[in-house]
Design an enzyme around this catalytic site. Structure first.
Site, PDB file in Angstrom:
ATOM      1  N   HIS A 119       2.544   9.550   1.840  1.00  0.00           N
ATOM      2  CA  HIS A 119       0.709   9.298   1.265  1.00  0.00           C
ATOM      3  C   HIS A 119       0.877  10.609   0.103  1.00  0.00           C
ATOM      4  O   HIS A 119       0.914  10.993   0.025  1.00  0.00           O
ATOM      5  CB  HIS A 119       0.221   8.698   2.739  1.00  0.00           C
ATOM      6  CG  HIS A 119       0.423   8.553   3.776  1.00  0.00           C
ATOM      7  ND1 HIS A 119      -0.386   7.620   4.037  1.00  0.00           N
ATOM      8  CD2 HIS A 119       0.666   8.282   4.668  1.00  0.00           C
ATOM      9  CE1 HIS A 119       0.036   6.889   4.782  1.00  0.00           C
ATOM     10  NE2 HIS A 119       1.062   7.120   5.288  1.00  0.00           N
ATOM     11  N   HIS A 159       4.979  10.457   6.543  1.00  0.00           N
ATOM     12  CA  HIS A 159       5.811  10.392   8.052  1.00  0.00           C
ATOM     13  C   HIS A 159       6.967   9.158   7.921  1.00  0.00           C
ATOM     14  O   HIS A 159       7.795   8.127   7.509  1.00  0.00           O
ATOM     15  CB  HIS A 159       4.529   9.554   7.907  1.00  0.00           C
ATOM     16  CG  HIS A 159       2.465  10.275   7.750  1.00  0.00           C
ATOM     17  ND1 HIS A 159       2.063   9.465   7.860  1.00  0.00           N
ATOM     18  CD2 HIS A 159       2.530  11.287   8.293  1.00  0.00           C
ATOM     19  CE1 HIS A 159       0.617   9.665   7.563  1.00  0.00           C
ATOM     20  NE2 HIS A 159       1.192  11.110   7.878  1.00  0.00           N
ATOM     21  N   HIS A 211       7.726   6.615   5.721  1.00  0.00           N
ATOM     22  CA  HIS A 211       6.727   6.331   4.002  1.00  0.00           C
ATOM     23  C   HIS A 211       6.067   8.018   3.486  1.00  0.00           C
ATOM     24  O   HIS A 211       6.252   8.878   3.835  1.00  0.00           O
ATOM     25  CB  HIS A 211       5.892   5.793   4.528  1.00  0.00           C
ATOM     26  CG  HIS A 211       5.060   5.921   5.299  1.00  0.00           C
ATOM     27  ND1 HIS A 211       5.759   4.741   6.691  1.00  0.00           N
ATOM     28  CD2 HIS A 211       4.024   5.695   5.829  1.00  0.00           C
ATOM     29  CE1 HIS A 211       3.749   5.873   6.936  1.00  0.00           C
ATOM     30  NE2 HIS A 211       3.191   6.292   6.532  1.00  0.00           N
ATOM     31  N   THR A 258      -2.310   5.925  10.985  1.00  0.00           N
ATOM     32  CA  THR A 258      -3.543   6.614  10.154  1.00  0.00           C
ATOM     33  C   THR A 258      -4.232   5.160   8.679  1.00  0.00           C
ATOM     34  O   THR A 258      -4.891   5.264   8.074  1.00  0.00           O
ATOM     35  CB  THR A 258      -3.033   8.025   9.711  1.00  0.00           C
ATOM     36  OG1 THR A 258      -1.893   7.434   8.001  1.00  0.00           O
ATOM     37  CG2 THR A 258      -2.306   8.343  10.185  1.00  0.00           C
ATOM     38  N   HIS A 259      -3.483   4.096   9.432  1.00  0.00           N
ATOM     39  CA  HIS A 259      -4.089   3.415   8.407  1.00  0.00           C
ATOM     40  C   HIS A 259      -3.871   1.278   9.296  1.00  0.00           C
ATOM     41  O   HIS A 259      -3.181   1.560  10.447  1.00  0.00           O
ATOM     42  CB  HIS A 259      -3.690   2.091   7.486  1.00  0.00           C
ATOM     43  CG  HIS A 259      -1.736   2.288   7.640  1.00  0.00           C
ATOM     44  ND1 HIS A 259      -1.395   1.115   7.913  1.00  0.00           N
ATOM     45  CD2 HIS A 259      -1.186   2.643   6.941  1.00  0.00           C
ATOM     46  CE1 HIS A 259       0.087   0.964   8.322  1.00  0.00           C
ATOM     47  NE2 HIS A 259      -0.064   2.182   7.980  1.00  0.00           N
ATOM     48  N   HIS A 291       0.672  -1.365  -0.035  1.00  0.00           N
ATOM     49  CA  HIS A 291      -0.086  -0.328   0.181  1.00  0.00           C
ATOM     50  C   HIS A 291       0.683   1.481  -0.339  1.00  0.00           C
ATOM     51  O   HIS A 291       0.189   2.335   0.088  1.00  0.00           O
ATOM     52  CB  HIS A 291      -0.808   0.036   1.080  1.00  0.00           C
ATOM     53  CG  HIS A 291      -0.612   0.029   2.008  1.00  0.00           C
ATOM     54  ND1 HIS A 291      -0.209   1.193   3.468  1.00  0.00           N
ATOM     55  CD2 HIS A 291       0.375  -1.355   3.655  1.00  0.00           C
ATOM     56  CE1 HIS A 291       0.682   0.096   4.205  1.00  0.00           C
ATOM     57  NE2 HIS A 291       0.920  -0.846   4.053  1.00  0.00           N
TER      58      HIS A 291
END
Length: 261
Positions: A97, A120, A95, A200-201, A65
């Site tokens: 987003h 992040h 990582h 956030t996931h 993802h």
């Protein structure tokens, strides 16, 4: 690794995460829309101390993802201290987003405005816990830096990361990624907002002290497009591009957002 039971669109998209991860509907979820008029300057907030050793950069991995750049975290060579934190937090990975288009890739919003992407940097409380896995679900376990990204000038400091993506095009691919200091990706000013929130996931643990920089960094549209060229599928499976991986903002539920400035 992203398990197949959650994703960013369709029936396993963010609005359905609560079925399998009830904390998705908790009171301290992230990201949020930072309403600047409602933030409170907190004079007790200390300046941030960011000290990363390039020798701790280890590998880049396609997690299905997104991609993670992982760091050696068995010692305190790369740490975040100060600011809202009372302990020293060790860098684990960074990582990004991003979104389907250049105008909607960030997770955090500022006064309702979306940004092109968001970086992040994930740290864990090594003063209190023996490992990232132990810290990840604890209320004071994690500290994440969020850097909002705007499309504009190309960012030369990102080039090494982009060049490495070719080696990890498919899910579960990994490649060595060494000698990199991620502080080159931070904005010149370290003025920040801070609040208590979550990953956030999934697993969405409410274990994160969030530190969001007020100043943005820039990347070019071409650079951002390279993130979307990554594939969510393992080699040999039907090609699915990672077009977006951002969760919409969550209710503040009475939380205070502090400002360092």
């Amino acid at each position: 690794m992203a398990s197949p039971d959650w994703g960013y669109d369709g029936e396993n998209g963010p609005e359905h995460w609560g079925k399998l991860y009830p904390i998705a509907n908790g009171n301290n979820q992230s990201p949020i829309d930072i309403k600047t008029s409602e933030t409170k300057r907190d004079p007790s907030l200390k300046p941030l101390s960011v000290s990363y050793n390039p020798a701790t950069a280890k590998e880049i991995v396609n997690v299905g993802h997104s991609f993670h750049v992982n760091f050696e975290d068995s010692d305190n060579r790369s740490v975040l201290k100060g600011g809202p934190l009372s302990e020293s937090y060790r860098l684990r990975q960074f990582h990004f987003h991003w979104g389907i288009t250049d105008d909607c890739g960030s997770e955090h919003l500022v006064d309702g405005a979306k940004f092109s992407a968001e970086l992040h940097l994930v740290h864990w409380n090594s003063a209190k816990y023996p490992s990232f896995a132990d810290a990840a679900s604890q209320a004071d376990g994690l500290a994440l830096i969020g850097v909002l990204v705007k499309v504009g000038q190309a960012n030369p400091n990102l080039q090494k990361v982009l060049d490495a993506l070719k080696a990890v095009k498919n899910k579960n691919k990994k490649a060595p990624f060494t000698n990199f200091d991620p502080s080159v990706l931070l904005p010149p000013s370290l003025d920040y907002w801070a609040y208590s929130g979550s990953l956030t996931h999934p697993p969405l643990h409410e274990s994160v002290t969030w530190i969001i920089f007020k100043e943005t960094i820039s990347v070019s549209s071409e650079q951002l497009a390279q993130f979307r060229s990554l594939l969510a599928n393992a080699e040999g499976d039907r090609e699915v591009h990672i077009k977006q991986n951002n969760r919409p903002p969550q209710p503040l539920n009475g939380r205070t957002v502090k400002a360092s400035f």
